[in-house]
Design an enzyme around this catalytic site. Sequence first.
Site, PDB file in Angstrom:
ATOM      1  N   CYS A  17      52.422 -23.897-109.646  1.00  0.00           N
ATOM      2  CA  CYS A  17      53.378 -22.867-109.754  1.00  0.00           C
ATOM      3  C   CYS A  17      54.960 -23.597-109.111  1.00  0.00           C
ATOM      4  CB  CYS A  17      53.062 -21.851-109.056  1.00  0.00           C
ATOM      5  SG  CYS A  17      52.815 -22.234-107.260  1.00  0.00           S
ATOM      6  N   HIS A  79      52.687 -21.445 -97.730  1.00  0.00           N
ATOM      7  CA  HIS A  79      52.239 -19.990 -97.153  1.00  0.00           C
ATOM      8  C   HIS A  79      53.023 -19.092 -96.207  1.00  0.00           C
ATOM      9  CE1 HIS A  79      48.809 -23.085 -97.869  1.00  0.00           C
ATOM     10  NE2 HIS A  79      48.355 -22.265 -98.894  1.00  0.00           N
ATOM     11  N   CYS A 101      56.998 -20.652 -99.590  1.00  0.00           N
ATOM     12  CA  CYS A 101      57.663 -20.411-101.145  1.00  0.00           C
ATOM     13  C   CYS A 101      58.728 -19.282-100.975  1.00  0.00           C
ATOM     14  CB  CYS A 101      56.432 -19.943-101.951  1.00  0.00           C
ATOM     15  SG  CYS A 101      56.931 -19.615-103.463  1.00  0.00           S
ATOM     16  N   GLU A 131      49.063 -17.114 -95.383  1.00  0.00           N
ATOM     17  CA  GLU A 131      49.922 -16.231 -95.659  1.00  0.00           C
ATOM     18  C   GLU A 131      50.213 -14.860 -95.136  1.00  0.00           C
ATOM     19  OE1 GLU A 131      50.692 -15.516 -99.948  1.00  0.00           O
ATOM     20  OE2 GLU A 131      51.727 -13.646 -99.454  1.00  0.00           O
ATOM     21  N   THR A 170      51.047 -12.345-102.035  1.00  0.00           N
ATOM     22  CA  THR A 170      51.429 -12.818-103.163  1.00  0.00           C
ATOM     23  C   THR A 170      50.505 -13.075-104.269  1.00  0.00           C
ATOM     24  OG1 THR A 170      51.839 -15.027-102.645  1.00  0.00           O
ATOM     25  CG2 THR A 170      53.675 -13.595-102.355  1.00  0.00           C
ATOM     26  N   SER A 229      43.384 -18.763-102.166  1.00  0.00           N
ATOM     27  CA  SER A 229      43.154 -17.231-102.844  1.00  0.00           C
ATOM     28  C   SER A 229      43.315 -17.098-104.271  1.00  0.00           C
ATOM     29  CB  SER A 229      44.349 -16.495-101.917  1.00  0.00           C
ATOM     30  OG  SER A 229      44.149 -15.132-102.363  1.00  0.00           O
ATOM     31  N   ASN A 230      44.397 -17.635-104.725  1.00  0.00           N
ATOM     32  CA  ASN A 230      44.479 -17.205-106.235  1.00  0.00           C
ATOM     33  C   ASN A 230      43.545 -17.892-107.129  1.00  0.00           C
ATOM     34  OD1 ASN A 230      45.985 -19.685-107.815  1.00  0.00           O
ATOM     35  ND2 ASN A 230      46.512 -19.938-105.904  1.00  0.00           N
TER      36      ASN A 230
HETATM   37  S1  SF4 Z   1      53.809 -17.201-103.982  1.00  0.00           S
HETATM   38 FE1  SF4 Z   1      52.344 -18.845-103.889  1.00  0.00          FE
HETATM   39  S2  SF4 Z   1      51.366 -18.794-105.643  1.00  0.00           S
HETATM   40 FE2  SF4 Z   1      53.192 -17.690-106.127  1.00  0.00          FE
HETATM   41  S3  SF4 Z   1      54.933 -19.151-106.793  1.00  0.00           S
HETATM   42 FE3  SF4 Z   1      54.794 -19.026-104.274  1.00  0.00          FE
HETATM   43  S4  SF4 Z   1      53.632 -20.530-104.071  1.00  0.00           S
HETATM   44 FE4  SF4 Z   1      53.002 -20.346-105.935  1.00  0.00          FE
END
Ligand code: SF4
EC number: 1.17.7.4
Length: 314
Positions: A17, A79, A101, A131, A170, A229-230
């Site tokens: 991502c 995170h 992020c 996170e 997230t 996690s995702n």
């Molecule tokens: S919140 Fe986490 S999974 Fe979503 S774009 Fe940001 S790094 Fe990627």
Amino acid sequence: MSKPALTILLAAPRGFCAGVDRAIQIVELALERFGPPIYVRHEIVHNRTVVESLEAKGAVFVEELDEVPADAHVVFSAHGVPKSVPADARQRGLAYLDATCPLVSKVHVEAERLHAQDMHLIMIGHAGHPEVVGTMGQLPEGAITLVEKVEDVAALAVPDPEKLGFITQTTLSVDDTAGIVAALTARFPAIQAPHKEDICYATTNRQAAVKAIAPQCDALIVIGAPNSSNSVRLVEVGARAGVAKALRIQHAGELDWSLMEGVHRVGITAGASAPESLVEELIEAFRRRYAVTVEQVTVTEERVQFKVPRALIA
Ligand code: SF4
């Protein structure tokens, strides 16, 4: 002997991502600009392949700042970190770069906004995930209560049901979170929702892609780390959508081929921290055993990109 036929349904979007891409770029640019070693607090993203390739370039991964020598550069992972971490870095005289992020930072800002309005916050997330630790650490202790599942809602004790807001991790399951939000709203009708959905675009799109391929698959393979996690959520989404065999592996070498017996159509996806090279490697491993046809199923195109901190490009 001819190889048996197998169709691979490749979920798209999958893999990296924009937040992961940016975090890796930050470490790489820091290595170029300041030279090794660059210290990184916690795995920059939850993927061994990524971590090992950065280690080979001179990144040193640590869990806490007391492992970082004075005057060194340190990067905080994608995170996010509790507020105490940059404060500690400043006190130690460390130069730090924050690879949190921007979509996690957005949740941090949301938490502060609601707290400034005297709200008590409920965070929907998984205890102990970095996170969650980072987001809860944006506010004083006790200002946020963590909820992990629907059953937790009935037992919640809050200071004032009229002054309540919620935020989420997230990378949660979109469907599970909707259930928890429904339970929260039923019990606390005045609870304030975030301005915009906290579950990020990448999590949402990867889960939607798995749901799109699931009805056509005999098996689903998610490439991702056990602490991602995702990635773990993608396996759950696949299993819930009816895939008989939904499993997660870190790389092709971990696949138990006996599980592929009787499988004619296999779905493949990758979590947000897994590089595409691991997907290609897995497809190659299938090609060695089967006559493979690959069909990509795209539910949406992603064009999100995040800028790196100015200090690294100026
Ligand atoms: S919140 Fe986490 S999974 Fe979503 S774009 Fe940001 S790094 Fe990627």
